[in-house]
Scaffold this motif. Structure first.
Motif, PDB file in Angstrom:
ATOM      1  N   ARG A 200       0.875  -1.178   0.000  1.00  0.00           N
ATOM      2  CA  ARG A 200       0.000   0.000   0.000  1.00  0.00           C
ATOM      3  C   ARG A 200       0.904   1.217   0.000  1.00  0.00           C
ATOM      4  O   ARG A 200       1.730   1.375   0.895  1.00  0.00           O
ATOM      5  N   ARG A 201       0.769   2.069  -1.019  1.00  0.00           N
ATOM      6  CA  ARG A 201       1.599   3.266  -1.121  1.00  0.00           C
ATOM      7  C   ARG A 201       0.725   4.510  -1.236  1.00  0.00           C
ATOM      8  O   ARG A 201      -0.275   4.500  -1.936  1.00  0.00           O
ATOM      9  N   VAL A 202       1.135   5.563  -0.543  1.00  0.00           N
ATOM     10  CA  VAL A 202       0.434   6.844  -0.586  1.00  0.00           C
ATOM     11  C   VAL A 202       1.433   7.898  -1.053  1.00  0.00           C
ATOM     12  O   VAL A 202       2.518   8.030  -0.485  1.00  0.00           O
ATOM     13  N   PHE A 203       1.048   8.625  -2.102  1.00  0.00           N
ATOM     14  CA  PHE A 203       1.878   9.696  -2.646  1.00  0.00           C
ATOM     15  C   PHE A 203       1.199  11.032  -2.373  1.00  0.00           C
ATOM     16  O   PHE A 203       0.027  11.203  -2.696  1.00  0.00           O
ATOM     17  N   ARG A 204       1.918  11.974  -1.791  1.00  0.00           N
ATOM     18  CA  ARG A 204       1.369  13.311  -1.575  1.00  0.00           C
ATOM     19  C   ARG A 204       1.674  14.147  -2.800  1.00  0.00           C
ATOM     20  O   ARG A 204       2.836  14.317  -3.191  1.00  0.00           O
ATOM     21  N   ILE A 205       0.650  14.669  -3.436  1.00  0.00           N
ATOM     22  CA  ILE A 205       0.809  15.530  -4.598  1.00  0.00           C
ATOM     23  C   ILE A 205       0.929  16.978  -4.142  1.00  0.00           C
ATOM     24  O   ILE A 205       1.741  17.736  -4.627  1.00  0.00           O
TER      25      ILE A 205
ATOM     26  N   PHE B  26      -2.430  10.521  -3.790  1.00  0.00           N
ATOM     27  CA  PHE B  26      -2.691   9.383  -4.667  1.00  0.00           C
ATOM     28  C   PHE B  26      -2.376   8.116  -3.881  1.00  0.00           C
ATOM     29  O   PHE B  26      -1.324   8.009  -3.255  1.00  0.00           O
ATOM     30  N   VAL B  27      -3.312   7.142  -3.905  1.00  0.00           N
ATOM     31  CA  VAL B  27      -3.148   5.886  -3.166  1.00  0.00           C
ATOM     32  C   VAL B  27      -3.133   4.732  -4.161  1.00  0.00           C
ATOM     33  O   VAL B  27      -3.983   4.660  -5.051  1.00  0.00           O
TER      34      VAL B  27
END
Length: 101
Positions: free
Chosen positions: A56-61, A67-68
């Motif tokens: 599970r990866r979460v990217f902060r834009i 974005f998950v």
């Protein structure tokens, strides 16, 4: 009080679908503080049968957008979450009917 919506976009290429995932009321700071918790609850790390997902990866834009991507052995779930402020409403006396108002 200011109203906020956490928008969720899901899909592929041109077939994205946008929905209001959750509505919030409060200050900008309160809405920004709630957003990471809302993002963390999307496709949590366990499946319905309790098995752990592979990744599970979460990217902060930005401070208002994440974005998950959740990958397991048979599927990939992705979603884009964005915090949006309500600025026009035809049924709210304190807001204009349109953004051009």
């Amino acid at each position: 009080m200011t109203r906020w919506a956490v928008l969720r976009a899901e899909g592929e290429a041109e077939a994205f679908r946008y929905t209001v995932h959750r509505e919030l009321e409060g200050t900008e700071a309160e809405a920004l503080a709630a957003l990471p918790h809302i993002v963390d609850t999307f496709a949590q790390a366990a499946t319905e049968s309790g098995r752990r997902r592979q990744r599970r990866r979460v990217f902060r834009i930005s401070d208002r957008s994440y974005f998950v991507r959740v990958e397991n052995r048979t599927s990939v779930e992705e979603a884009l979450f964005t915090l949006a402020e309500l600025v026009a409403d035809t049924h709210a006396d304190e807001l204009p009917d349109t953004v051009r108002g």
